[in-house]
Design an enzyme around this catalytic site. Structure first.
Site, PDB file in Angstrom:
ATOM      1  N   THR A  11     -11.709  67.874 -27.556  1.00 55.34           N
ATOM      2  CA  THR A  11     -11.784  66.684 -26.693  1.00 55.34           C
ATOM      3  C   THR A  11     -13.211  66.152 -26.562  1.00 55.34           C
ATOM      4  OG1 THR A  11     -11.993  68.166 -24.813  1.00 55.34           O
ATOM      5  CG2 THR A  11      -9.783  67.312 -25.271  1.00 55.34           C
ATOM      6  N   ALA A  80     -16.812  74.093 -28.702  1.00 55.30           N
ATOM      7  CA  ALA A  80     -16.646  74.098 -27.244  1.00 55.30           C
ATOM      8  C   ALA A  80     -17.882  74.691 -26.570  1.00 55.30           C
ATOM      9  CB  ALA A  80     -15.410  74.897 -26.853  1.00 55.30           C
ATOM     10  N   ALA A  81     -18.271  74.100 -25.470  1.00 58.39           N
ATOM     11  CA  ALA A  81     -19.402  74.618 -24.689  1.00 58.39           C
ATOM     12  C   ALA A  81     -19.524  73.835 -23.395  1.00 58.39           C
ATOM     13  CB  ALA A  81     -20.714  74.456 -25.476  1.00 58.39           C
ATOM     14  N   THR A 126     -28.152  74.728 -31.535  1.00 51.16           N
ATOM     15  CA  THR A 126     -28.797  73.497 -31.049  1.00 51.16           C
ATOM     16  C   THR A 126     -30.317  73.538 -31.100  1.00 51.16           C
ATOM     17  OG1 THR A 126     -29.209  72.208 -29.037  1.00 51.16           O
ATOM     18  CG2 THR A 126     -28.513  74.460 -28.704  1.00 51.16           C
ATOM     19  N   GLU A 128     -32.058  72.625 -28.754  1.00 53.88           N
ATOM     20  CA  GLU A 128     -32.497  73.064 -27.417  1.00 53.88           C
ATOM     21  C   GLU A 128     -33.025  74.495 -27.463  1.00 53.88           C
ATOM     22  OE1 GLU A 128     -32.526  72.232 -23.844  1.00 53.88           O
ATOM     23  OE2 GLU A 128     -32.822  70.287 -24.757  1.00 53.88           O
ATOM     24  N   TYR A 154     -28.668  76.474 -20.548  1.00 55.01           N
ATOM     25  CA  TYR A 154     -27.895  76.073 -21.736  1.00 55.01           C
ATOM     26  C   TYR A 154     -28.568  76.599 -23.014  1.00 55.01           C
ATOM     27  CZ  TYR A 154     -26.368  72.936 -25.508  1.00 55.01           C
ATOM     28  OH  TYR A 154     -25.915  72.424 -26.703  1.00 55.01           O
ATOM     29  N   LYS A 158     -27.050  79.302 -25.624  1.00 50.17           N
ATOM     30  CA  LYS A 158     -26.857  78.945 -27.033  1.00 50.17           C
ATOM     31  C   LYS A 158     -27.575  79.928 -27.964  1.00 50.17           C
ATOM     32  CE  LYS A 158     -24.216  75.281 -27.578  1.00 50.17           C
ATOM     33  NZ  LYS A 158     -23.024  75.257 -28.432  1.00 50.17           N
TER      34      LYS A 158
HETATM   35  P1  NAP Z   1     -19.055  67.691 -25.579  1.00 47.47           P
HETATM   36  O1  NAP Z   1     -18.688  66.274 -25.891  1.00 47.47           O
HETATM   37  O2  NAP Z   1     -19.652  68.011 -24.250  1.00 47.47           O
HETATM   38  O3  NAP Z   1     -17.738  68.593 -25.776  1.00 47.47           O
HETATM   39  C1  NAP Z   1     -17.673  69.908 -25.295  1.00 47.47           C
HETATM   40  C2  NAP Z   1     -16.272  70.426 -25.518  1.00 47.47           C
HETATM   41  O4  NAP Z   1     -16.190  71.779 -25.033  1.00 47.47           O
HETATM   42  C3  NAP Z   1     -15.173  69.643 -24.770  1.00 47.47           C
HETATM   43  O5  NAP Z   1     -14.073  69.480 -25.626  1.00 47.47           O
HETATM   44  C4  NAP Z   1     -14.820  70.580 -23.610  1.00 47.47           C
HETATM   45  O6  NAP Z   1     -13.496  70.448 -23.152  1.00 47.47           O
HETATM   46  C5  NAP Z   1     -14.972  71.921 -24.307  1.00 47.47           C
HETATM   47  N1  NAP Z   1     -15.042  73.033 -23.367  1.00 47.47           N
HETATM   48  C6  NAP Z   1     -15.880  73.189 -22.315  1.00 47.47           C
HETATM   49  N2  NAP Z   1     -15.632  74.345 -21.677  1.00 47.47           N
HETATM   50  C7  NAP Z   1     -14.603  74.948 -22.347  1.00 47.47           C
HETATM   51  C8  NAP Z   1     -13.894  76.156 -22.171  1.00 47.47           C
HETATM   52  N3  NAP Z   1     -14.161  77.008 -21.181  1.00 47.47           N
HETATM   53  N4  NAP Z   1     -12.907  76.457 -23.058  1.00 47.47           N
HETATM   54  C9  NAP Z   1     -12.582  75.609 -24.061  1.00 47.47           C
HETATM   55  N5  NAP Z   1     -13.219  74.433 -24.271  1.00 47.47           N
HETATM   56  C10 NAP Z   1     -14.219  74.105 -23.415  1.00 47.47           C
HETATM   57  O7  NAP Z   1     -20.068  68.247 -26.694  1.00 47.47           O
HETATM   58  P2  NAP Z   1     -20.436  67.630 -28.133  1.00 47.47           P
HETATM   59  O8  NAP Z   1     -21.545  66.669 -27.960  1.00 47.47           O
HETATM   60  O9  NAP Z   1     -19.204  67.253 -28.843  1.00 47.47           O
HETATM   61  O10 NAP Z   1     -21.077  68.908 -28.827  1.00 47.47           O
HETATM   62  C11 NAP Z   1     -20.279  69.849 -29.548  1.00 47.47           C
HETATM   63  C12 NAP Z   1     -21.004  71.182 -29.604  1.00 47.47           C
HETATM   64  O11 NAP Z   1     -22.259  71.017 -30.261  1.00 47.47           O
HETATM   65  C13 NAP Z   1     -21.325  71.772 -28.241  1.00 47.47           C
HETATM   66  O12 NAP Z   1     -21.228  73.176 -28.366  1.00 47.47           O
HETATM   67  C14 NAP Z   1     -22.779  71.365 -27.996  1.00 47.47           C
HETATM   68  O13 NAP Z   1     -23.390  72.274 -27.123  1.00 47.47           O
HETATM   69  C15 NAP Z   1     -23.323  71.438 -29.410  1.00 47.47           C
HETATM   70  N6  NAP Z   1     -24.438  70.549 -29.710  1.00 47.47           N
HETATM   71  C16 NAP Z   1     -24.338  69.224 -29.424  1.00 47.47           C
HETATM   72  C17 NAP Z   1     -25.393  68.375 -29.790  1.00 47.47           C
HETATM   73  C18 NAP Z   1     -25.323  66.897 -29.517  1.00 47.47           C
HETATM   74  O14 NAP Z   1     -26.372  66.248 -29.578  1.00 47.47           O
HETATM   75  N7  NAP Z   1     -24.143  66.342 -29.278  1.00 47.47           N
HETATM   76  C19 NAP Z   1     -26.541  68.907 -30.427  1.00 47.47           C
HETATM   77  C20 NAP Z   1     -26.573  70.275 -30.702  1.00 47.47           C
HETATM   78  C21 NAP Z   1     -25.518  71.087 -30.361  1.00 47.47           C
HETATM   79  P3  NAP Z   1     -13.108  69.458 -21.915  1.00 47.47           P
HETATM   80  O15 NAP Z   1     -13.031  68.103 -22.534  1.00 47.47           O
HETATM   81  O16 NAP Z   1     -11.816  69.995 -21.464  1.00 47.47           O
HETATM   82  O17 NAP Z   1     -14.226  69.569 -20.914  1.00 47.47           O
HETATM   83  O1  G4F Z   2     -29.095  63.019 -23.212  1.00 43.35           O
HETATM   84  P1  G4F Z   2     -29.582  64.294 -22.659  1.00 43.35           P
HETATM   85  O2  G4F Z   2     -28.852  64.839 -21.499  1.00 43.35           O
HETATM   86  O3  G4F Z   2     -29.615  65.313 -23.868  1.00 43.35           O
HETATM   87  P2  G4F Z   2     -30.376  66.706 -24.099  1.00 43.35           P
HETATM   88  O4  G4F Z   2     -30.835  67.298 -22.816  1.00 43.35           O
HETATM   89  O5  G4F Z   2     -31.421  66.478 -25.131  1.00 43.35           O
HETATM   90  O6  G4F Z   2     -29.193  67.619 -24.668  1.00 43.35           O
HETATM   91  C1  G4F Z   2     -28.313  67.142 -25.684  1.00 43.35           C
HETATM   92  O7  G4F Z   2     -28.883  67.443 -26.947  1.00 43.35           O
HETATM   93  C2  G4F Z   2     -29.009  68.846 -27.227  1.00 43.35           C
HETATM   94  C3  G4F Z   2     -29.650  68.964 -28.630  1.00 43.35           C
HETATM   95  O8  G4F Z   2     -31.040  68.925 -28.519  1.00 43.35           O
HETATM   96  C4  G4F Z   2     -27.624  69.455 -27.200  1.00 43.35           C
HETATM   97  F1  G4F Z   2     -27.694  70.773 -27.538  1.00 43.35           F
HETATM   98  C5  G4F Z   2     -27.033  69.293 -25.804  1.00 43.35           C
HETATM   99  O9  G4F Z   2     -25.707  69.821 -25.809  1.00 43.35           O
HETATM  100  C6  G4F Z   2     -26.971  67.804 -25.490  1.00 43.35           C
HETATM  101  O10 G4F Z   2     -26.018  67.207 -26.349  1.00 43.35           O
HETATM  102  O11 G4F Z   2     -31.121  64.158 -22.242  1.00 43.35           O
HETATM  103  C7  G4F Z   2     -32.106  63.710 -23.152  1.00 43.35           C
HETATM  104  C8  G4F Z   2     -33.412  63.474 -22.404  1.00 43.35           C
HETATM  105  C9  G4F Z   2     -33.850  64.652 -21.533  1.00 43.35           C
HETATM  106  O12 G4F Z   2     -35.236  64.814 -21.675  1.00 43.35           O
HETATM  107  C10 G4F Z   2     -33.524  64.216 -20.110  1.00 43.35           C
HETATM  108  O13 G4F Z   2     -34.351  64.784 -19.100  1.00 43.35           O
HETATM  109  O14 G4F Z   2     -33.220  62.387 -21.501  1.00 43.35           O
HETATM  110  C11 G4F Z   2     -33.797  62.727 -20.245  1.00 43.35           C
HETATM  111  N1  G4F Z   2     -33.147  61.906 -19.199  1.00 43.35           N
HETATM  112  C12 G4F Z   2     -33.797  60.983 -18.426  1.00 43.35           C
HETATM  113  N2  G4F Z   2     -32.945  60.424 -17.563  1.00 43.35           N
HETATM  114  C13 G4F Z   2     -31.866  61.913 -18.841  1.00 43.35           C
HETATM  115  C14 G4F Z   2     -31.726  60.982 -17.809  1.00 43.35           C
HETATM  116  N3  G4F Z   2     -30.822  62.641 -19.313  1.00 43.35           N
HETATM  117  C15 G4F Z   2     -29.600  62.420 -18.747  1.00 43.35           C
HETATM  118  N4  G4F Z   2     -28.535  63.116 -19.218  1.00 43.35           N
HETATM  119  N5  G4F Z   2     -29.425  61.518 -17.714  1.00 43.35           N
HETATM  120  C16 G4F Z   2     -30.456  60.781 -17.199  1.00 43.35           C
HETATM  121  O15 G4F Z   2     -30.291  59.980 -16.275  1.00 43.35           O
END
Ligand code: NAP
Ligand code: G4F
Length: 330
Positions: A11, A80-81, A126, A128, A154, A158
């Site tokens: 999702t 998932a996370a 990630t 992060e 987080y 990870k």
């Molecule tokens: P996301 O949109 O936040 O999706 C997270 C998913 O995890 C959702 O489907 C959520 O389900 C599910 N989930 C949360 N808790 C769970 C549980 N206890 N059991 C089963 N499912 C659960 O994240 P995304 O952006 O698609 O990222 C996918 C993965 O890549 C994550 O692990 C994230 O940490 C990692 N990642 C993301 C980025 C990025 O920039 N997007 C970068 C590096 C790594 P619900 O919808 O039910 O909440």
């Molecule tokens: O969009 P963010 O919440 O992403 P962040 O913290 O970089 O994390 C995302 O990327 C990671 C990969 O590097 C993933 F692993 C993680 O799961 C996620 O997808 O924040 C980006 C930046 C941060 O510095 C935050 O402090 O934006 C800054 N920020 C400023 N104002 C904000 C806001 N972030 C959020 N979410 N909301 C604000 O209002």
């Protein structure tokens, strides 16, 4: 025979893109959905009817074993996370259980169902985990050998998921790969992440539904790519004869101000500053100031390259939000 894939996090943003990619490649796609009343179930059922949903939770190991037995996957993508960094400071124990120990639960479920030799595993690691502090390679960015220094619950969780995946690869011979992905965004991004919060707010400001955006730290820089490009990299990792760890990134870093500038320009506003207010509620106890990745290994070994550039990403997101906000009444 169609290949079978199981996706946790179906999702989420990446789950949606990956399911679409695998479906186009003729996979039979299974996805894990959690919770008794998950409103996203209906969204998946309507928008991606080819996904076979299985009820399970990353914190319930027996549900994961059953999910694997039902799907009989050749490929398992663990997406998932608890993925929001700010939320992880407020819910650190939950984050450890899901984002950290949840990975162990999936790996153990693979072993318990006898899948060590038949299931290829992808772990969503990630950028992060690097934390931005030891940013000591100006111009080149973090590569697969860079030091880890996570700056949030987080990131720490990870890092556990990353190392337990490597450990199960070394200990049990599982074809397990970690994709160390830098930020990737797009129209499917949750509204609580900064890029989508900005693109949606800009659309609403343009349409007169909102008059400003409240943000936290405006100084941090991120290596932002398009999620659709990144799921292709995940798939490529699992097609390799040998498992491994790969960085997916653009090799460019931009500030939140850069994102604001392009997003507001998309609706004809040249000066974004009057529309943005800082709110300490969105600041984090510790910040990752800068992320820049070096995708050279993925480019040479996997033949992966991002397709959408930074201005293209911002434009895509603002245009998408203009479309949905124009249709919505409030
Ligand atoms: P996301 O949109 O936040 O999706 C997270 C998913 O995890 C959702 O489907 C959520 O389900 C599910 N989930 C949360 N808790 C769970 C549980 N206890 N059991 C089963 N499912 C659960 O994240 P995304 O952006 O698609 O990222 C996918 C993965 O890549 C994550 O692990 C994230 O940490 C990692 N990642 C993301 C980025 C990025 O920039 N997007 C970068 C590096 C790594 P619900 O919808 O039910 O909440
Ligand atoms: O969009 P963010 O919440 O992403 P962040 O913290 O970089 O994390 C995302 O990327 C990671 C990969 O590097 C993933 F692993 C993680 O799961 C996620 O997808 O924040 C980006 C930046 C941060 O510095 C935050 O402090 O934006 C800054 N920020 C400023 N104002 C904000 C806001 N972030 C959020 N979410 N909301 C604000 O209002």
């Amino acid at each position: 025979m169609a290949k079978r894939a199981l996706i946790t996090g179906i999702t989420g943003q990446d789950g949606g893109h990956l399911a679409e990619l695998l479906h186009k490649k003729d996979y039979k796609v299974y996805g894990i959905i959690r919770g008794q009343h998950n409103p996203k179930r209906i969204v998946v059922e309507q928008e991606q009817p080819y996904v076979n949903l299985i009820e399970a939770d990353l914190t319930d190991g027996s549900s994961l074993v059953r999910a694997i037995e039902t799907a009989q996957p050749e490929e398992l993508y663990n997406l998932a996370a608890v993925s929001h960094v700010g939320y992880s400071f407020k819910n650190p124990q939950l984050t450890a259980e899901v984002t950290g120990k949840g990975v162990l639960n999936v790996l153990e479920a693979i072993r318990l169902s006898g899948g060590e030799k038949t299931i290829r595993f992808y772990q969503a690691s990630t950028s992060e985990m690097f934390g931005g502090l030891d940013y000591n390679r100006p111009g080149k960015g973090y590569d697969e050998d860079a030091l880890f220094h996570p700056r949030s619950p987080y990131g720490v969780a990870k890092l556990y998921g990353h190392w337990i995946t490597k450990n199960y690869r070394e200990s049990y011979g599982i074809h397990a790969s970690c994709g160390i992905l830098f930020n990737h965004e797009g129209p499917r991004r949750g509204l609580e992440f900064v890029t989508r919060k900005i693109s949606n707010s800009v659309a609403r400001i343009h349409l007169g539904k909102q008059d400003h955006i409240e943000l936290g730290n405006l100084d941090s820089k991120r290596d932002w790519g398009y999620a659709g490009d990144y799921v292709d990299g995940m798939w490529r990792m699992l097609q390799q004869d040998e498992p491994g760890d790969y960085i997916l990134a653009t090799g460019e870093t931009h500030s939140i101000g850069d994102f604001l500038e392009l997003a507001f320009k998309e609706v004809g506003i040249d000066d974004w500053k009057p529309y943005v207010k800082q709110n300490p509620a969105f600041m984090r106890p510790a910040e990752v100031d800068i992320l820049l990745g070096n995708p050279a290994k993925a480019e040479s070994v996997l033949g992966w390259k991002r397709q959408v550039d930074f201005p293209g990403l911002v434009k895509m997101m603002v245009q998408y939000d203009l479309g949905i906000e124009t249709k919505r009444s409030t």
